[in-house]
Motif scaffolding. Structure first.
Motif: not given
Length: 252
Positions: A112-118, A223-234
């Motif tokens: 996710v987000f070009s990174s591998n999470f275990v 972590t997903l929630d935080e990344r999606l907020k940082e990503w921004g967007g409409n």
């Protein structure tokens, strides 16, 4: 003579019943995975031009190996056809799911987000409702069940109790047998077993996933929630749907 024929008939029936009651606890299953990428990408303006150059579906094949009540589910290959863009391939090719049903533990690698999470945690419970509907898949009689994951996403599964492991594609599990058919309408995706091989299984490959940093399911979700907020967007409806798709696929 009649007595001999009667005994022979009974013996044949008993042998047939014995064979029918044999259960499979080790093997490898090939799944065909199909996703309607045009529907899953939504209808926002930023993808309109991109969608014109893409096929309607992406189709891949995965391998599910199981033995000793453990399993590993990995990408195998793409179906023949035009090569998909990297952003549509990366997650499929990198994601891995390992499950230990005896210890009720799982580990999986998600891209996710070009990174591998275990992610390493206990196996999540899915509430299932069994139905009377049945279907033949890869030569096995399968019964339909309906479940719900991530609070609101319904899954429709067909499982067989002839394969004893309580597993299935990705993180879907918990039925009294192996899931050979699966549909998740809100992800526009389906999984169907194309063959079951019981003569050869690489048991050494069925091992937990290693990684320097491991996330619990809850930490990964946060972590997903935080990344999606940082990503921004409409914040329009299409953007919300696209974010949901990304979130659900990451947690699957």
């Amino acid at each position: 003579m009649k007595i001999k024929l009667f005994i022979l008939s009974i013996t044949t029936l008993l042998l047939g019943a014995s064979h029918a009651q044999q259960f499979i606890d080790k093997g490898t299953i090939e799944f065909e995975v199909k996703t309607n990428i045009k529907k899953s990408m939504g209808n926002s303006s930023w993808v309109a031009m991109l969608k014109e150059s893409l096929p309607e579906f992406k189709t891949s094949y995965y391998s599910y190996s199981f033995a000793n009540n453990q399993s590993i589910y990995t990408f195998d290959r793409w179906a023949d056809g035009p090569r998909l863009p990297e952003f549509l391939r990366r997650g499929d090719e990198s994601n891995v799911w390992y499950y230990n049903f005896t210890d009720q533990k799982m580990s999986k690698q998600k891209s996710v987000f070009s990174s591998n999470f275990v992610i390493e945690d206990s196996i999540s419970n899915i509430e299932w409702k069994l139905t009377n509907e049945s279907r033949l898949i890869a030569g096995f009689n399968c019964r339909k069940a309906v479940g719900k994951i991530m609070d609101s996403v319904y899954v429709f599964a067909f499982y067989t109790d002839e394969i004893t492991i309580s597993g299935g594609p990705c993180s879907i599990n918990g039925l009294p047998g192996m899931i050979l058919g699966l549909t998740i309408p809100r992800l526009y995706s389906s999984w169907i077993a194309t063959k079951v091989i019981v003569t050869k299984t690489d048991e050494k490959s069925i091992t937990p996933i290693s990684g320097k940093k491991k996330y619990s399911y809850k930490l990964f979700s946060n972590t997903l929630d935080e990344r999606l907020k940082e990503w921004g967007g409409n914040e329009d409806e299409e953007d919300r749907k696209w974010r949901e798709q990304l979130y659900w696929n990451a947690l699957l």
